[in-house]
Design a protein around this motif. Structure first.
Motif, PDB file in Angstrom:
ATOM      1  N   VAL A   1      96.021  55.584 -11.777  1.00  0.00           N
ATOM      2  CA  VAL A   1      97.173  54.925 -11.159  1.00  0.00           C
ATOM      3  C   VAL A   1      98.184  54.508 -12.229  1.00  0.00           C
ATOM      4  N   ALA A   2      97.670  53.910 -13.294  1.00  0.00           N
ATOM      5  CA  ALA A   2      98.561  53.351 -14.316  1.00  0.00           C
ATOM      6  C   ALA A   2      99.443  54.420 -14.951  1.00  0.00           C
ATOM      7  N   GLN A  13     102.949  55.125 -13.620  1.00  0.00           N
ATOM      8  CA  GLN A  13     103.978  54.084 -13.720  1.00  0.00           C
ATOM      9  C   GLN A  13     105.309  54.693 -14.187  1.00  0.00           C
ATOM     10  N   PRO A  66     106.574  54.988  -7.374  1.00  0.00           N
ATOM     11  CA  PRO A  66     106.490  53.554  -7.059  1.00  0.00           C
ATOM     12  C   PRO A  66     105.077  53.206  -6.578  1.00  0.00           C
ATOM     13  N   GLU A  67     104.587  52.029  -6.986  1.00  0.00           N
ATOM     14  CA  GLU A  67     103.215  51.664  -6.606  1.00  0.00           C
ATOM     15  C   GLU A  67     103.005  51.706  -5.096  1.00  0.00           C
ATOM     16  N   ASN A  94     103.973  53.777  -3.179  1.00  0.00           N
ATOM     17  CA  ASN A  94     103.792  55.172  -2.760  1.00  0.00           C
ATOM     18  C   ASN A  94     102.545  55.823  -3.350  1.00  0.00           C
ATOM     19  N   ILE A  95     101.695  55.041  -4.002  1.00  0.00           N
ATOM     20  CA  ILE A  95     100.476  55.611  -4.590  1.00  0.00           C
ATOM     21  C   ILE A  95      99.299  55.300  -3.674  1.00  0.00           C
ATOM     22  N   LEU A 146      91.798  48.303  -7.866  1.00  0.00           N
ATOM     23  CA  LEU A 146      93.248  48.549  -7.862  1.00  0.00           C
ATOM     24  C   LEU A 146      93.971  47.431  -7.132  1.00  0.00           C
ATOM     25  N   ASN A 182      96.673  45.974  -7.550  1.00  0.00           N
ATOM     26  CA  ASN A 182      98.131  46.051  -7.427  1.00  0.00           C
ATOM     27  C   ASN A 182      98.602  46.973  -6.312  1.00  0.00           C
ATOM     28  N   LEU A 183      97.707  47.817  -5.803  1.00  0.00           N
ATOM     29  CA  LEU A 183      98.126  48.724  -4.729  1.00  0.00           C
ATOM     30  C   LEU A 183      97.997  48.026  -3.378  1.00  0.00           C
ATOM     31  N   ASN A 186      96.793  51.482   1.252  1.00  0.00           N
ATOM     32  CA  ASN A 186      96.950  52.740   0.517  1.00  0.00           C
ATOM     33  C   ASN A 186      95.608  53.304   0.014  1.00  0.00           C
TER      34      ASN A 186
END
Lengths: 348, 348
Positions: B45-46, B49, B53-54, B56-57, B73, B75-76, B80
């Motif tokens: 994921v990182a 960056q 955009p997060e 959209n992950i 994760l 931050n997601l 998602n």
């Protein structure tokens, strides 16, 4: 004989580097619980039950190991765990045992026993000790217990047996000579003659007889016999020497009790395989283990429930403890001491 | 291009049996922290960056791994992390990703990325993805990222590159064909020609283009594209098939972006040696290790500070986790899956 005159001294002075990591400097081999769940030192005491009163059983060990030894042997009087200030091999330990016996019971019979060996047949072991104790209480001799050899070992000294001693039903013989660790060819010859036994470091003697032997052959140790309480001051002045060299090889009043009681000193990690069953692939698992295409390996663990999985490996030794894992080729086990020397102190 | 139209789907569906015990059924390879201290899935994921955009992950993984994946994760957006009810290989996952993209952003560009590989040069990786995304936003093609091969690997499929695409400064080519894992001779030939790249399972496409490809070549998956929320009911009706077989090998609108960014899927335990430095004896220690007369070994540990001592052993892999230790011959690593199959469920 009257067992109240029997005194046992279990020598636990080694550091067991050939058994690392099951044995470490701070917790040597005599504390391992791998064999039957109790420390070897506790087993060494327990198998004297009925032969030597607990009050007469002492352990001679390194001073730093006295607390751990007392903890492992809660039934012994704490003062019976005797610390040596520094290691001076078995001559100093035997002299100390002689001094302690002499002070307490001048006519007493003492036995010196190593802490580590496993004994498969304890009743037979006790019978041999009783026979030997009986002999040395009757005549001014030093007795040793010789192990009937089961293979041409090159790792032990041997004792050549001489004429039988006329005590019907006992396995006693005169000693012809002590011989040092032989090469393989010599060991095979010894085995064929049937006259040789392994020197297992077990000795029995009356205090006055051992004192006379020291006076004749090793007078430097007499002060320790006479003043065992001065051990801290005397030990550093003494040479490091085995009792075999200092006294036994020079004495002519030796008898040997031939013993056949499943003795095994498990002197190295590959020897573990002698004490535990192997599976069809020759793998010995003394801990949870799973194997695929693996043969002739030994897996052991102390203080951890982790599983070991072996894949495509042969003739390895895998040992886990809480601090370390050893993965060694069986064929390299004789170099273990050199590996341990390279480890940081907290791992040794 | 406008990155708000970029959507990333990280596929984390494998169970990583070839990486046991660092990978287990309940905690597969994407969670290992052996490489750089953070889980591989977090690294996957990182490294997006600045590109995606997060919000959209997304991660597509097994339903039972959704909670652990959300935890890894934070931050997601939790929604998602999408769970597959059962594993149906990459075709179902790509169809699901297509359906989710189509619903949210019909003209959006999606990228499919595996969770496990390590990327040595992240800026170069991002540039290749951006170039490929740019290409598929301009023309109705499916892009793949091909890895410039560094050795004649037999463990990957290959892509034969065709004519360059006229976009100055980009590494884009038409795809001539997909080929399956070759034998060693064929792999050597591929390497010599310079026209072949490894198929790394990275694909980029516009949702409408991928939907058209499914309609032409794999219509059985169209219901999943149209109704991604029905995945729990639809998955069991779908065959288990890779996207290479189902769509890519049959498509003629493929382009490939040749990438050279230090890609390594570390597909087996011996491959660990590629990612960590070796000592003068060729031993790779990814955990505290001490060695004597030992060469070519790999030692790794996760979740334990224990030391490993190697004595007289060569070309072994020794891996510790909290539950298990693996001791394997490097040459037997391809049989690891068979060994794992024999383990009790709590160890797998």
């Amino acid at each position: 004989m009257n067992t109240t005159h029997l005194h046992a001294f279990i020598l636990a002075g080694g550091r067991g580097e050939r058994f690392w990591p099951l044995s470490t400097y701070a917790r040597p081999k005599q504390f391992t619980t791998l064999f039957g769940g109790t420390p070897l030192i506790a087993q060494a005491v327990a198998r004297l039950q009925g032969l030597v009163p607990e009050a007469n059983i002492a352990v001679i060990t390194s001073a730093d190991l006295v607390p751990a030894t007392r903890e492992a042997l809660p039934n012994l009087p704490p003062e019976n765990i005797v610390g040596e200030p520094i290691g001076r091999d078995t001559t100093a330990a035997v002299a100390l045992a002689c001094g302690l016996t002499r002070r307490r019971d001048p006519k007493g019979v003492a036995m010196i026993l190593p802490a580590d060996p496993l004994i498969g047949n304890v009743p037979a072991f006790r019978r041999v000790l009783a026979d030997a104790a009986d002999a040395v209480s009757r005549e001014p001799a030093i007795a040793t217990v010789g192990i009937a050899p089961t293979f041409p070992a090159t790792g032990y000294g041997y004792i050549e047996c001489g004429a039988p001693i006329d005590a019907p039903g006992t396995p006693l013989r005169r000693v012809r000579r002590f011989v040092e660790k032989p090469d393989l060819e010599t060991a095979k010859r010894y085995l064929e003659t049937g006259a040789f036994v392994w020197n297992a470091g077990i000795f029995l003697w009356r205090a006055d007889v051992m004192e006379a032997a020291f006076r004749a052959h090793a007078p430097a140790w007499l002060p320790l016999i006479k003043r065992p309480d001065d051990a801290p001051a005397l030990y550093p002045t003494l040479p490091k020497l085995s009792i075999d060299y200092a006294v036994m090889e020079k004495s002519d009043n030796l008898i040997v009790a031939r013993g056949d009681f499943g003795w095994d000193d498990v002197g190295s990690l590959p020897a573990l395989a002698r004490q535990f069953p192997a599976d069809a692939q020759g793998n010995v698992a003394i801990a949870p283990a799973y194997a695929l295409d693996a043969t002739g390996n030994i897996v052991a663990a102390e203080g951890t429930p982790r599983a070991t999985a072996l894949l495509g490996v042969s003739d390895l030794i895998v040992i886990h403890t809480a601090k370390a894992t050893l993965v060694a080729a069986k064929s390299a086990a004789q170099n273990l001491k050199a590996l341990v020397a390279t480890l940081p102190p907290d791992l040794r």
